[in-house]
Design an enzyme around this catalytic site. Structure first.
Site, short mmCIF file in Angstrom:
data_model
loop_
_atom_site.label_atom_id
_atom_site.label_comp_id
_atom_site.label_asym_id
_atom_site.label_seq_id
_atom_site.Cartn_x
_atom_site.Cartn_y
_atom_site.Cartn_z
N ARG A 1 -35.52 28.03 44.22
CA ARG A 1 -35.05 27.84 42.83
C ARG A 1 -35.39 26.44 42.32
NH1 ARG A 1 -30.23 26.01 42.03
NH2 ARG A 1 -29.13 27.20 43.63
N TYR B 1 -40.92 36.45 16.80
CA TYR B 1 -40.65 37.60 17.66
C TYR B 1 -39.18 38.05 17.49
CZ TYR B 1 -39.66 40.09 22.01
OH TYR B 1 -39.24 41.02 22.92
N ASP C 1 -43.93 28.54 19.82
CA ASP C 1 -44.24 29.70 20.66
C ASP C 1 -45.74 29.96 20.49
OD1 ASP C 1 -44.73 32.27 21.61
OD2 ASP C 1 -42.77 33.03 21.04
N LYS D 1 -47.85 38.01 28.53
CA LYS D 1 -48.89 38.44 27.60
C LYS D 1 -50.27 37.95 28.07
CE LYS D 1 -45.42 40.18 25.36
NZ LYS D 1 -44.24 39.44 25.62
C1 LIG Z 1 -44.43 36.00 20.58
C2 LIG Z 1 -43.48 36.33 21.67
N1 LIG Z 1 -42.67 35.38 22.14
C3 LIG Z 1 -41.79 35.62 23.14
C4 LIG Z 1 -41.68 36.88 23.71
C5 LIG Z 1 -40.69 37.13 24.82
O1 LIG Z 1 -41.35 37.17 26.03
P1 LIG Z 1 -40.83 38.03 27.30
O2 LIG Z 1 -40.93 39.46 26.91
O3 LIG Z 1 -41.76 37.63 28.39
O4 LIG Z 1 -39.43 37.61 27.54
C6 LIG Z 1 -42.50 37.90 23.24
C7 LIG Z 1 -42.39 39.25 23.83
O5 LIG Z 1 -42.91 40.21 23.31
C8 LIG Z 1 -43.42 37.62 22.19
O6 LIG Z 1 -44.22 38.57 21.70
#
Ligand SMILES: Cc1ncc(COP(=O)(O)O)c(C=O)c1O
Length: 387
Positions: free
Chosen positions: A52, A104, A176, A201
């Site tokens: 961890r 998101y 992000d 992704k």
């Molecule tokens: C632009 C974006 N940010 C954050 C996330 C969240 O990521 P995770 O699904 O790995 O928790 C997503 C998930 O689809 C996303 O498309």
């Protein structure tokens, strides 16, 4: 690595954090699954003591991504949401966050339905205009959170301009960067404080790993985030780290090819009689095209959305009738995906907020993979012919 900074992106993606294994000479780093590490004497810690707190396989992923984003340090989390949540844990009750409107759905949910319980207030503002962003800032604002391209409308936010607003107000700027990837945009070099990725992704790239990443350029911020990472224990598993590291090695090649295909698909759909509007920053008609040209290096991403003249149910039928595009949430992998944000990635929005922010029932989002463009276009044409 001594000359790391002189190496090109794709070379760093393969070599930084990935030295040959010293014991065996293996060209691929071993997968370290140990949860704990032997100490020589009580109270004397080696480089690792407990997974961890630190794990060699996870360290490799963090080192590689820090280099690709031009940061001084990175932390790998179990998911993208765990990474974003950890940023909000820097805040205290009474603090305020300004988030872009085109974000998101899970981030919207985290901010509005989890962070609010900890006494953190949230305002949404259209981050594609710095006026709207500045107007939303209050004396208690501690964090601005943006995405560019935005999700699902592909709006473009001028990161450098936001960084200026953030620094004028002494507020942290988090970006992000999941859609753009460091291949196209490196927000730290534009003045952002924190870069976040859903490693699930493009970084992983094969729909077989879950993860999130934070990258920073300040030791102070790194230490605060590391403290949260270790205290909360929301870290990436060794197995996922191994897969993400492997994915990153081909990141640039995948993203560049996916961008090329996305551009061709966008141009095709723009001429399609059943399509009202194509939202893709590579099209000169896109409102953020000029900023994207300046901000994104050599491509406009492989995500695009289209608006069709259809209600909720007919749109559902279209997205359910493709054969190559798979109906699934997520994005950024080798296989193309199709989704209806209203019922999928953005279903957690309050309906009024969703519609007010332009996420209509007839909106379809595409994640372009690595299939041949002619096959993808043919599949979309046959699905749209059902309308
Ligand atoms: C632009 C974006 N940010 C954050 C996330 C969240 O990521 P995770 O699904 O790995 O928790 C997503 C998930 O689809 C996303 O498309």
């Amino acid at each position: 690595m001594d000359n790391e900074k002189q190496l090109r992106f794709r070379t760093r993606a393969i070599h930084v954090g990935n030295a040959a294994d010293q014991q065996t000479g293996a060209v691929v780093q071993p997968l370290h699954v140990a949860s704990t590490f032997v100490q020589k004497v009580p109270g004397e810690w080696g480089p690792y003591d407990y997974t961890r707190s630190g794990n060699p396989t996870r360290d490799a992923t963090e080192t590689t991504l820090a280099s690709l984003e031009g940061g001084s340090g990175a932390l790998a989390f179990a998911t993208g949401m765990a990474a974003t949540h950890s940023v909000t844990m820097l805040l205290n009750a009474g603090d305020h966050v300004v988030a872009g409107t085109d974000i998101y759905g899970g981030t919207y949910r985290l901010l509005h339905k989890i962070c609010n319980r900890a006494g953190i207030e949230v305002s949404l503002a259209d981050s594609s205009t710095t006026e709207a962003l500045s107007a939303a800032i209050r004396p208690e604002t501690k964090l601005i959170w943006i995405e560019s391209p935005g999700n699902p409308l592909m709006s473009i936010t001028d990161i450098a301009a936001c960084a200026e607003v953030a620094s004028q107000h002494g507020v942290l700027l988090g970006v992000d960067n999941t859609f753009a990837t460091p291949v196209l945009t490196q927000p730290l070099s534009l003045g952002a404080d924190i870069v976040m990725h859903s490693a699930t992704k493009y970084l992983g790239g094969h729909s077989d790993a879950n993860g999130g990443m934070l990258v920073v350029n300040s030791d102070e911020l790194y230490d605060k985030l590391y403290f949260i990472h270790n205290s909360v224990g929301n870290c990436m598993s060794a197995w996922d780290s191994f897969l993400v590291t492997r994915g990153i090695k081909t990141l640039e090649l995948r993203v560049r090819e996916q961008c090329r295909t996305a551009m061709l698909v966008a141009e095709h759909l723009q001429q399609h009689p059943k399509v009202k509007r194509v939202l893709y920053p590579g099209l000169p008609t896109h409102t953020g095209h000029d900023i994207a040209k300046r901000q994104m290096q050599g491509g406009f991403g492989a995500m695009l959305s289209v608006e069709i003249d259809a209600d909720f149910e007919s749109t559902k039928n279209v997205v359910a009738s493709t054969q190559l595009f798979q109906l699934a949430v997520s994005l950024g992998a080798v296989e193309s995906l199709i989704s209806q944000p209203a019922s999928m990635s953005h279903a957690s929005y309050d309906r009024e907020d969703r519609l007010a922010n332009g996420i209509h029932d007839g909106l379809i989002r595409l994640s372009i993979g690595l299939e041949h463009v002619d096959d993808l276009v043919g599949d979309l044409d046959q699905a749209l012919s059902n309308l």
